[in-house]
Design a protein around this motif. Structure first.
Motif, PDB file in Angstrom:
ATOM      1  N   GLY A   7       0.007   6.652   3.528  1.00 60.12           N
ATOM      2  CA  GLY A   7      -1.277   7.325   3.686  1.00 60.12           C
ATOM      3  C   GLY A   7      -2.472   6.426   3.478  1.00 60.12           C
ATOM      4  N   GLY A   8      -2.220   5.240   2.973  1.00 56.18           N
ATOM      5  CA  GLY A   8      -3.299   4.296   2.709  1.00 56.18           C
ATOM      6  C   GLY A   8      -3.716   3.513   3.933  1.00 56.18           C
ATOM      7  N   SER A   9      -4.626   2.564   3.706  1.00 56.21           N
ATOM      8  CA  SER A   9      -5.190   1.776   4.794  1.00 56.21           C
ATOM      9  C   SER A   9      -5.189   0.290   4.458  1.00 56.21           C
ATOM     10  N   LEU A  10      -5.128  -0.520   5.488  1.00 51.70           N
ATOM     11  CA  LEU A  10      -5.267  -1.968   5.386  1.00 51.70           C
ATOM     12  C   LEU A  10      -5.966  -2.464   6.635  1.00 51.70           C
ATOM     13  N   ASN A  26      -4.750   2.775   9.475  1.00 49.92           N
ATOM     14  CA  ASN A  26      -4.952   3.950   8.630  1.00 49.92           C
ATOM     15  C   ASN A  26      -3.704   4.823   8.623  1.00 49.92           C
ATOM     16  N   SER A  27      -3.647   5.719   7.674  1.00 53.61           N
ATOM     17  CA  SER A  27      -2.521   6.665   7.568  1.00 53.61           C
ATOM     18  C   SER A  27      -1.194   5.932   7.662  1.00 53.61           C
ATOM     19  N   VAL A  35       4.654  -0.709   3.027  1.00 53.78           N
ATOM     20  CA  VAL A  35       4.155   0.640   2.755  1.00 53.78           C
ATOM     21  C   VAL A  35       5.203   1.371   1.937  1.00 53.78           C
ATOM     22  N   VAL A  37       0.849  -1.194   0.000  1.00 56.53           N
ATOM     23  CA  VAL A  37       0.000   0.000   0.000  1.00 56.53           C
ATOM     24  C   VAL A  37       0.880   1.237   0.000  1.00 56.53           C
ATOM     25  N   GLN A  38       0.385   2.301  -0.580  1.00 56.37           N
ATOM     26  CA  GLN A  38       1.134   3.556  -0.580  1.00 56.37           C
ATOM     27  C   GLN A  38       0.995   4.249   0.771  1.00 56.37           C
TER      28      GLN A  38
END
Length: 115
Positions: free
Chosen positions: A15-18, A83-84, A113, A12-13
């Protein structure tokens, strides 16, 4: 003995979420507390979050305000909403019912990330 299996990791980039899942082979109702740990390359395994049957949660300072631990006893599953996300969150994430370095541990789920 209840077996726990982690899933939900991925790339994930920043700032993204998982959302990670920890699925149990049996009831987690009586497992108290439960933990999420992570281990980055070349670093020690560290406690990320924990949750008790009463719903009390604790987080590592590095993830407070960004990660949320929860459990669904009906589904015998624990979750970690992340998040974030930051590049420094990159690690293999593990769930367990005992603290490290005790007990047996699964393979975990990789979270990467990118910046």
């Amino acid at each position: 003995q209840v077996q726990l299996v982690e899933s939900g990791g991925g790339l994930v980039q920043a700032g993204g979420s998982l959302t990670l899942s920890c699925a149990a082979s049996g009831s987690i109702f009586s497992i108290n507390p439960m933990y999420w740990y992570r281990q980055a390359p070349g670093k020690q395994r560290e406690l990320v979050a924990m949750i008790t049957n009463g719903g009390t949660t604790n987080y590592a300072d590095s993830v407070k305000g960004r990660f949320t631990i929860s459990k669904d006893n009906a589904k015998n599953t624990m979750f970690l909403q992340m998040n974030s996300l930051k590049p420094e969150d990159t690690a293999v994430y593990y769930c367990n019912s005992v603290r490290w370095p005790f007990g047996s541990w699964g393979q975990g789920t990789q979270v990467t990330v990118s910046s």
